[in-house]
Design a protein around this motif. Structure first.
Motif, PDB file in Angstrom:
ATOM      1  N   ASP A  44      61.245 -12.923  25.288  1.00 36.48           N
ATOM      2  CA  ASP A  44      61.738 -14.149  25.884  1.00 36.48           C
ATOM      3  C   ASP A  44      62.721 -13.892  26.648  1.00 36.48           C
ATOM      4  OD1 ASP A  44      63.158 -16.864  26.220  1.00 36.48           O
ATOM      5  OD2 ASP A  44      61.052 -17.649  25.339  1.00 36.48           O
ATOM      6  N   TYR A  97      59.684 -12.281  29.700  1.00 36.88           N
ATOM      7  CA  TYR A  97      58.853 -13.273  30.320  1.00 36.88           C
ATOM      8  C   TYR A  97      59.722 -14.474  30.286  1.00 36.88           C
ATOM      9  CZ  TYR A  97      58.040 -14.122  25.386  1.00 36.88           C
ATOM     10  OH  TYR A  97      58.152 -14.908  24.090  1.00 36.88           O
ATOM     11  N   PRO A  98      59.346 -15.697  31.085  1.00 38.91           N
ATOM     12  CA  PRO A  98      60.108 -16.767  31.507  1.00 38.91           C
ATOM     13  C   PRO A  98      60.242 -17.441  30.063  1.00 38.91           C
ATOM     14  CG  PRO A  98      58.641 -16.513  33.254  1.00 38.91           C
ATOM     15  CD  PRO A  98      58.386 -15.636  32.220  1.00 38.91           C
ATOM     16  N   HIS A  99      61.359 -18.213  29.867  1.00 35.59           N
ATOM     17  CA  HIS A  99      61.429 -18.711  28.563  1.00 35.59           C
ATOM     18  C   HIS A  99      60.330 -19.729  27.981  1.00 35.59           C
ATOM     19  CE1 HIS A  99      63.596 -20.687  25.250  1.00 35.59           C
ATOM     20  NE2 HIS A  99      63.494 -21.740  25.766  1.00 35.59           N
ATOM     21  N   ALA A 100      59.830 -19.281  26.919  1.00 33.51           N
ATOM     22  CA  ALA A 100      58.677 -20.028  26.152  1.00 33.51           C
ATOM     23  C   ALA A 100      57.503 -20.265  26.929  1.00 33.51           C
ATOM     24  CB  ALA A 100      59.302 -21.564  25.826  1.00 33.51           C
ATOM     25  N   ASP A 101      57.336 -19.236  27.823  1.00 28.29           N
ATOM     26  CA  ASP A 101      55.950 -19.259  28.750  1.00 28.29           C
ATOM     27  C   ASP A 101      55.168 -18.407  28.134  1.00 28.29           C
ATOM     28  OD1 ASP A 101      54.267 -19.317  30.784  1.00 28.29           O
ATOM     29  OD2 ASP A 101      55.782 -19.408  32.260  1.00 28.29           O
ATOM     30  N   ALA A 102      54.268 -18.812  27.213  1.00 28.02           N
ATOM     31  CA  ALA A 102      52.958 -17.975  26.481  1.00 28.02           C
ATOM     32  C   ALA A 102      52.243 -17.527  27.915  1.00 28.02           C
ATOM     33  CB  ALA A 102      52.592 -18.734  25.434  1.00 28.02           C
ATOM     34  N   ALA A 103      51.834 -18.261  28.565  1.00 28.37           N
ATOM     35  CA  ALA A 103      51.109 -18.027  29.752  1.00 28.37           C
ATOM     36  C   ALA A 103      51.350 -16.741  30.505  1.00 28.37           C
ATOM     37  CB  ALA A 103      50.390 -19.153  30.739  1.00 28.37           C
ATOM     38  N   ALA A 104      52.677 -16.788  30.824  1.00 33.27           N
ATOM     39  CA  ALA A 104      53.201 -15.840  31.584  1.00 33.27           C
ATOM     40  C   ALA A 104      53.338 -14.408  30.716  1.00 33.27           C
ATOM     41  CB  ALA A 104      54.837 -15.938  32.129  1.00 33.27           C
ATOM     42  N   SER A 142      60.716 -12.637  19.924  1.00 35.24           N
ATOM     43  CA  SER A 142      61.200 -13.906  20.502  1.00 35.24           C
ATOM     44  C   SER A 142      61.973 -14.543  19.278  1.00 35.24           C
ATOM     45  CB  SER A 142      59.827 -14.888  20.802  1.00 35.24           C
ATOM     46  OG  SER A 142      60.445 -16.172  21.127  1.00 35.24           O
ATOM     47  N   GLU A 181      51.198 -20.246  19.991  1.00 40.51           N
ATOM     48  CA  GLU A 181      50.552 -19.726  21.247  1.00 40.51           C
ATOM     49  C   GLU A 181      50.927 -18.085  21.366  1.00 40.51           C
ATOM     50  OE1 GLU A 181      51.440 -22.077  24.769  1.00 40.51           O
ATOM     51  OE2 GLU A 181      52.236 -23.644  23.494  1.00 40.51           O
TER      52      GLU A 181
END
Length: 397
Positions: A130, A151-158, A175, A190
């Motif tokens: 993260d 990856y972008p903060h708290a972005d599970a899709a990314a 994380s 997620e």
């Protein structure tokens, strides 16, 4: 030597000009809510003693008894002659608390994170982190020699997209659980799904969540209902909610045995003093038995957020003891911190590189040792601050 000193002076001057110079405040008594700084009593809203255990009489007594029984220091690394009965008992009790097979003690959270990541990942591997992870997690990935992808903060899709595009043999997702500067919780369920679907290992550092979040203090994994299989590597600390010192990694028996063999920050450092381990055991017992501390803390958090909303202060979406007020620029947050100190409150003025540029903030932290009048007093001081010309609490990033 003269040129070296001049170079250092120039670097320090540059830090000062940028508004990032840090100065230590010296406390003259024990850690707690009511502290004395430079001879001046202040109400402390800047620490991480979330359950108010750092100066608890039972914890202090356990430390004293531990020193009488085991002396002041461990005397050696765990694998030499420094691993004692107190360490072993604390590891077993932490395993029970976290619901894991085994636990391994480290001297600090920084060392636990460096040790775990560098043991589990290396050249040819990839570590996905993260973007707002704690510095120790990022440093662990960099020191491991693995490729680091943020990856972008708290972005599970990314994260899923980034993982799907990789081809590394070992893929480690790392994380924070509860983010220490924003106060928000990682989407751990997620993240666990992504890890399962794409054959990666998930590591969560819940230093700020354990002891605080969840009905029994099990942290973000308790809130999400996740166990050892979903999150194989759990890192925690004893220096936050438990009020003492030290840290640990919790997981399956094979993980702990592997870290004993390969984690350099475990192998090559003196063990935690046994007396500190005894203090940690006492704090853990209190944290487990006295759920009223978490309940009182939740009420204080709600009281503060309601009062801040009435003042028009924009808070970040945090239901944790960490309540940041983002001001934006470095100079503004330093002035605000100084004004609050003069009003009788100790509040952290957090600036880059601890937080991203443009998001300097007051990091207000609450403790179960606070009383309602403490919170109301801080809100009154914030109201006075907000009324000053030019004061503006910016929107949360």
């Amino acid at each position: 030597m003269a040129d070296f000193r001049e170079e250092l002076r120039a670097r320090l001057a540059a830090i000062e000009r940028d508004g990032r110079y840090r100065r230590r405040r010296m406390l003259e008594g024990p850690q707690g809510v009511d502290v004395v700084v430079g001879g001046r009593p202040r109400v402390n809203f800047s620490g991480n003693d979330y359950l108010g255990l750092a100066n608890h009489p039972e914890v202090v007594a356990a430390l004293r008894r531990g020193a009488e029984d085991y002396g002041a220091g461990a005397g050696a690394a765990h694998l030499v002659s420094g691993h004692g009965r107190a360490h072993h008992a604390l590891e077993e009790e932490l395993a029970g608390f976290t619901g894991r097979e085994r636990v391994l003690l480290f001297s600090t959270g920084y060392m636990a994170n460096l040790g775990a990541i560098t043991a589990l990942a290396g050249r040819g591997d990839t570590v996905f982190e993260d973007r707002l992870n704690h510095a120790s997690l990022l440093d662990g990935a960099l020191l491991s020699g693995a490729r680091l992808k943020r990856y972008p903060h708290a972005d599970a899709a990314a994260l899923r997209t980034a993982l799907g595009a990789g081809d590394a043999s070992t893929r480690l997702i790392v994380s924070d659980g509860l983010f220490s500067m924003d106060g928000d919780v990682a989407p751990v369920a997620e993240l666990a799904t992504v890890a399962r679907d794409l054959d990666a290992v998930l590591m969560i550092d819940d230093a700020h969540g354990l002891g605080v979040l969840g009905g029994r203090g099990g942290g973000v994994l308790e809130l999400a209902g996740l166990g050892q299989d979903a999150v194989p590597v759990l890192v925690g600390t004893l220096g936050k909610a438990f009020g003492t010192f030290g840290a640990f990694v919790a997981g399956c028996a094979e993980l702990i045995e592997y870290l004993i063999q390969r984690a350099r920050t475990y192998l090559y450092t003196t063990a935690l003093p046994p007396a500190v381990a005894e203090a940690g055991r006492a704090a853990l017992r209190l944290a487990r038995a006295e759920s009223w501390r978490r309940e009182h803390l939740r009420r204080l958090i709600q009281r503060f957020r309601a009062g801040a909303g009435q003042l028009g202060l924009v808070l970040m979406p945090s239901a944790s003891p960490i309540q940041p007020v983002v001001l934006g620029d470095n100079a503004s947050v330093v002035r605000a911190g100084t004004a609050l100190f003069e009003a009788g409150f100790l509040v952290g003025a957090i600036r880059p590189p601890t937080v991203p540029v443009g998001t300097a903030r007051l990091r207000i932290t609450l403790s179960a040792a606070h009383r309602e009048e403490h919170v109301d007093g801080l809100l009154a001081a914030l109201a006075d601050l907000a009324a000053q010309p030019g004061f503006r609490a910016g929107a949360a990033p």
